[in-house]
Design a protein around this motif. Structure first.
Motif, PDB file in Angstrom:
ATOM      1  N   SER A  32       0.824  -1.216   0.000  1.00  0.00           N
ATOM      2  CA  SER A  32       0.000   0.000   0.000  1.00  0.00           C
ATOM      3  C   SER A  32       0.856   1.263   0.000  1.00  0.00           C
ATOM      4  O   SER A  32       0.430   2.300  -0.540  1.00  0.00           O
ATOM      5  N   TYR A  33       2.067   1.224   0.565  1.00  0.00           N
ATOM      6  CA  TYR A  33       2.962   2.380   0.476  1.00  0.00           C
ATOM      7  C   TYR A  33       3.368   2.628  -0.975  1.00  0.00           C
ATOM      8  O   TYR A  33       3.462   3.770  -1.433  1.00  0.00           O
ATOM      9  N   VAL A  34       3.616   1.563  -1.695  1.00  0.00           N
ATOM     10  CA  VAL A  34       3.999   1.672  -3.102  1.00  0.00           C
ATOM     11  C   VAL A  34       2.845   2.252  -3.914  1.00  0.00           C
ATOM     12  O   VAL A  34       3.013   3.188  -4.700  1.00  0.00           O
ATOM     13  N   LYS A  35       1.660   1.703  -3.725  1.00  0.00           N
ATOM     14  CA  LYS A  35       0.488   2.165  -4.475  1.00  0.00           C
ATOM     15  C   LYS A  35       0.157   3.617  -4.135  1.00  0.00           C
ATOM     16  O   LYS A  35      -0.252   4.391  -5.004  1.00  0.00           O
ATOM     17  N   PHE A  36       0.311   3.969  -2.876  1.00  0.00           N
ATOM     18  CA  PHE A  36       0.064   5.333  -2.403  1.00  0.00           C
ATOM     19  C   PHE A  36       0.878   6.339  -3.199  1.00  0.00           C
ATOM     20  O   PHE A  36       0.365   7.376  -3.644  1.00  0.00           O
ATOM     21  N   LEU A  37       2.148   6.038  -3.420  1.00  0.00           N
ATOM     22  CA  LEU A  37       3.021   6.935  -4.172  1.00  0.00           C
ATOM     23  C   LEU A  37       2.757   6.861  -5.668  1.00  0.00           C
ATOM     24  O   LEU A  37       2.748   7.877  -6.364  1.00  0.00           O
ATOM     25  N   GLU A  38       2.548   5.658  -6.159  1.00  0.00           N
ATOM     26  CA  GLU A  38       2.298   5.498  -7.593  1.00  0.00           C
ATOM     27  C   GLU A  38       1.025   6.217  -8.010  1.00  0.00           C
ATOM     28  O   GLU A  38       0.954   6.782  -9.111  1.00  0.00           O
ATOM     29  N   SER A  39       0.006   6.202  -7.163  1.00  0.00           N
ATOM     30  CA  SER A  39      -1.264   6.830  -7.529  1.00  0.00           C
ATOM     31  C   SER A  39      -1.147   8.345  -7.646  1.00  0.00           C
ATOM     32  O   SER A  39      -2.027   8.992  -8.209  1.00  0.00           O
ATOM     33  N   SER A  40      -0.058   8.908  -7.112  1.00  0.00           N
ATOM     34  CA  SER A  40       0.166  10.355  -7.223  1.00  0.00           C
ATOM     35  C   SER A  40       1.231  10.696  -8.256  1.00  0.00           C
ATOM     36  O   SER A  40       1.652  11.853  -8.348  1.00  0.00           O
ATOM     37  N   GLY A  41       1.673   9.712  -9.015  1.00  0.00           N
ATOM     38  CA  GLY A  41       2.558  10.004 -10.137  1.00  0.00           C
ATOM     39  C   GLY A  41       4.021   9.703  -9.926  1.00  0.00           C
ATOM     40  O   GLY A  41       4.862  10.183 -10.687  1.00  0.00           O
ATOM     41  N   ALA A  42       4.340   8.905  -8.916  1.00  0.00           N
ATOM     42  CA  ALA A  42       5.745   8.545  -8.665  1.00  0.00           C
ATOM     43  C   ALA A  42       5.958   7.076  -8.984  1.00  0.00           C
ATOM     44  O   ALA A  42       5.021   6.288  -9.071  1.00  0.00           O
ATOM     45  N   ARG A  43       7.219   6.722  -9.162  1.00  0.00           N
ATOM     46  CA  ARG A  43       7.614   5.317  -9.178  1.00  0.00           C
ATOM     47  C   ARG A  43       8.452   5.051  -7.932  1.00  0.00           C
ATOM     48  O   ARG A  43       8.925   5.984  -7.286  1.00  0.00           O
ATOM     49  N   VAL A  44       8.591   3.780  -7.617  1.00  0.00           N
ATOM     50  CA  VAL A  44       9.155   3.415  -6.311  1.00  0.00           C
ATOM     51  C   VAL A  44      10.373   2.530  -6.468  1.00  0.00           C
ATOM     52  O   VAL A  44      10.397   1.618  -7.305  1.00  0.00           O
ATOM     53  N   VAL A  45      11.363   2.805  -5.624  1.00  0.00           N
ATOM     54  CA  VAL A  45      12.551   1.969  -5.502  1.00  0.00           C
ATOM     55  C   VAL A  45      12.623   1.458  -4.068  1.00  0.00           C
ATOM     56  O   VAL A  45      12.513   2.259  -3.131  1.00  0.00           O
ATOM     57  N   PRO A  46      12.766   0.154  -3.860  1.00  0.00           N
ATOM     58  CA  PRO A  46      12.961  -0.339  -2.488  1.00  0.00           C
ATOM     59  C   PRO A  46      14.337   0.051  -1.972  1.00  0.00           C
ATOM     60  O   PRO A  46      15.331  -0.022  -2.693  1.00  0.00           O
ATOM     61  N   VAL A  47      14.378   0.492  -0.725  1.00  0.00           N
ATOM     62  CA  VAL A  47      15.638   0.829  -0.056  1.00  0.00           C
ATOM     63  C   VAL A  47      15.758  -0.107   1.141  1.00  0.00           C
ATOM     64  O   VAL A  47      14.882  -0.135   2.004  1.00  0.00           O
ATOM     65  N   PHE A  48      16.832  -0.863   1.192  1.00  0.00           N
ATOM     66  CA  PHE A  48      16.955  -1.915   2.198  1.00  0.00           C
ATOM     67  C   PHE A  48      17.748  -1.438   3.416  1.00  0.00           C
ATOM     68  O   PHE A  48      18.618  -0.578   3.319  1.00  0.00           O
ATOM     69  N   CYS A  49      17.430  -2.037   4.550  1.00  0.00           N
ATOM     70  CA  CYS A  49      18.111  -1.714   5.804  1.00  0.00           C
ATOM     71  C   CYS A  49      19.421  -2.488   5.921  1.00  0.00           C
ATOM     72  O   CYS A  49      19.604  -3.536   5.307  1.00  0.00           O
ATOM     73  N   GLY A  50      20.315  -1.949   6.743  1.00  0.00           N
ATOM     74  CA  GLY A  50      21.501  -2.687   7.140  1.00  0.00           C
ATOM     75  C   GLY A  50      22.562  -2.851   6.084  1.00  0.00           C
ATOM     76  O   GLY A  50      23.325  -3.824   6.116  1.00  0.00           O
ATOM     77  N   ARG A  51      22.656  -1.921   5.145  1.00  0.00           N
ATOM     78  CA  ARG A  51      23.669  -2.016   4.098  1.00  0.00           C
ATOM     79  C   ARG A  51      24.891  -1.170   4.439  1.00  0.00           C
ATOM     80  O   ARG A  51      24.855  -0.322   5.332  1.00  0.00           O
ATOM     81  N   LYS A  52      25.953  -1.426   3.704  1.00  0.00           N
ATOM     82  CA  LYS A  52      27.152  -0.614   3.873  1.00  0.00           C
ATOM     83  C   LYS A  52      26.866   0.828   3.443  1.00  0.00           C
ATOM     84  O   LYS A  52      25.974   1.094   2.653  1.00  0.00           O
ATOM     85  N   SER A  53      27.651   1.744   3.972  1.00  0.00           N
ATOM     86  CA  SER A  53      27.397   3.164   3.725  1.00  0.00           C
ATOM     87  C   SER A  53      27.433   3.520   2.248  1.00  0.00           C
ATOM     88  O   SER A  53      26.697   4.397   1.797  1.00  0.00           O
ATOM     89  N   ASP A  54      28.280   2.817   1.466  1.00  0.00           N
ATOM     90  CA  ASP A  54      28.364   3.171   0.047  1.00  0.00           C
ATOM     91  C   ASP A  54      27.073   2.844  -0.697  1.00  0.00           C
ATOM     92  O   ASP A  54      26.772   3.449  -1.733  1.00  0.00           O
ATOM     93  N   TYR A  55      26.285   1.897  -0.189  1.00  0.00           N
ATOM     94  CA  TYR A  55      24.978   1.591  -0.791  1.00  0.00           C
ATOM     95  C   TYR A  55      24.094   2.836  -0.746  1.00  0.00           C
ATOM     96  O   TYR A  55      23.482   3.233  -1.745  1.00  0.00           O
TER      97      TYR A  55
END
Length: 358
Positions: free
Chosen positions: A54-77
């Protein structure tokens, strides 16, 4: 005397609305290909991360596309990915607020957004429920004990808009364009039960007022009256494009699960309009961002459309709060490495159940 009065009045207006008066000049809306990150949630004692659809759809319905951002990655990510995005949504869920993959990642994202702004770049943040609480903890450097266990769960409430906001809507970003977007938004919010609340703890106004850092840096947009509690429900930062709600605008159009823990809010037109208002507002904020990917291929390979194999219909299992969920292996797309020592199965914090939100 009249000239002096006029100057003083104009000076007062500039002070009250200064960051709004120059925002179009400093950060004009010129990006119509918005890509917004949604932070994955890292739950307690599990081997996966997840994003509620629903977070993805919430943004898409207003004209955005979504990229997942994952937790616990190295700083360069994050150093590589965040500058390519046009903003980020920080979700609700259930994770410790003081340490662990979720908490440390949110701390990094908030500081990155502030750094970008100070460097002349726009990177808006929307924080919901758990992330609303984490935002407060971050700006108080962890100096806040949640004492108000209001249990405002599975209930839709109206929102009491602050009088200062009603008197001068253009003094806050959230309502600066309300005449164009929805002129009757105040009436709808205040007179209808259109804000779904799913949180155990509340930040009472009395507690808020004890913290000068909060009063100086944030504008309260609205509060709620529930049981014997008066708690802060919506805020925005006075300088940085950081917005937060304890309630869930994304749930209204997309979550229809009914079980013993869920389903006690409405999907009527006015509620849908409220969800769309804040979705449209935040995505329009992201249009001020000039972040972009290296090329179309780089962009397409990051989008959440690439993760359909992890998309599950979870609304039929009798326990889930969500209709659809992206359930990722912890180290998905991570080359088998992680930066956080706490990124282990069964990470536990004594305050987990105290802080756990939906």
């Amino acid at each position: 005397m009249i000239i002096i009065q006029t100057i003083l009045i104009n000076f007062f207006i500039i002070i009250v609305t200064c960051y709004d008066n120059d925002i179009d000049e400093k950060f004009p809306i010129k990006n119509d290909r918005v890509v917004i990150g949604v932070l994955a949630q890292y739950p307690y004692q599990d081997e996966h991360q997840f994003i509620v659809a629903s977070y993805v759809k919430f943004l898409e319905s207003s004209g955005a596309r979504v990229v997942p951002v994952f937790c616990g990655r190295k700083s360069d990510y994050y150093e590589t990915l965040l500058p390519k995005l046009n903003g980020i949504l920080l979700p609700g869920g259930g994770s410790p607020l003081d340490k662990g993959p979720y908490a440390e990642t949110v701390d990094l994202i908030i500081e990155t957004s502030k750094k970008f702004y100070d460097e002349g770049k726009y990177f808006p943040i929307w924080a919901t429920c758990l992330s609303f609480e984490k935002l407060i903890v971050h700006f108080l450097n962890g100096d806040l004990q949640w004492k108000s266990m209001c249990h405002a769960q599975n209930i839709a409430l109206n929102l009491e808009i602050e009088k200062s906001v009603i008197d001068n809507p253009k003094s806050v970003r959230m309502f600066r364009d309300m005449d164009l977007m929805m002129p009757n938004i105040f009436d709808i919010l205040q007179n209808n039960n259109v804000t779904p609340n799913y949180h155990r703890v509340c930040l009472e106004l009395d507690e808020w007022n004890k913290h000068q850092e909060l009063k100086e840096n944030f504008q309260i947009i609205g509060h709620n009256l529930y049981k014997n509690y008066t708690f802060v429900s919506m805020i925005e930062h006075k300088k940085y494009p950081i917005y937060a709600s304890i309630w869930h605008p994304e749930k209204i159009p997309y979550e229809f699960v009914i079980n013993e823990h869920m389903g006690n809010f409405n999907h009527y037109l006015k509620a849908i309009m409220v969800s769309q208002y804040f979705g449209n507002f935040f995505v329009n904020e992201a249009r001020r961002s000039c972040g972009k990917f290296d090329n179309k291929l780089d962009e397409s390979q990051h989008l959440i459309y690439n993760y359909n194999e992890y998309r599950k219909y979870t609304g039929n299992d009798g326990k889930s709060s969500y209709e659809e969920t992206f359930i990722f292996p912890t180290n998905v797309n991570n080359n088998g490495s992680s930066s956080l020592s706490t990124l282990t199965k069964g990470y536990y914090n004594d305050n987990y159940f105290k802080y756990r939100l939906l």
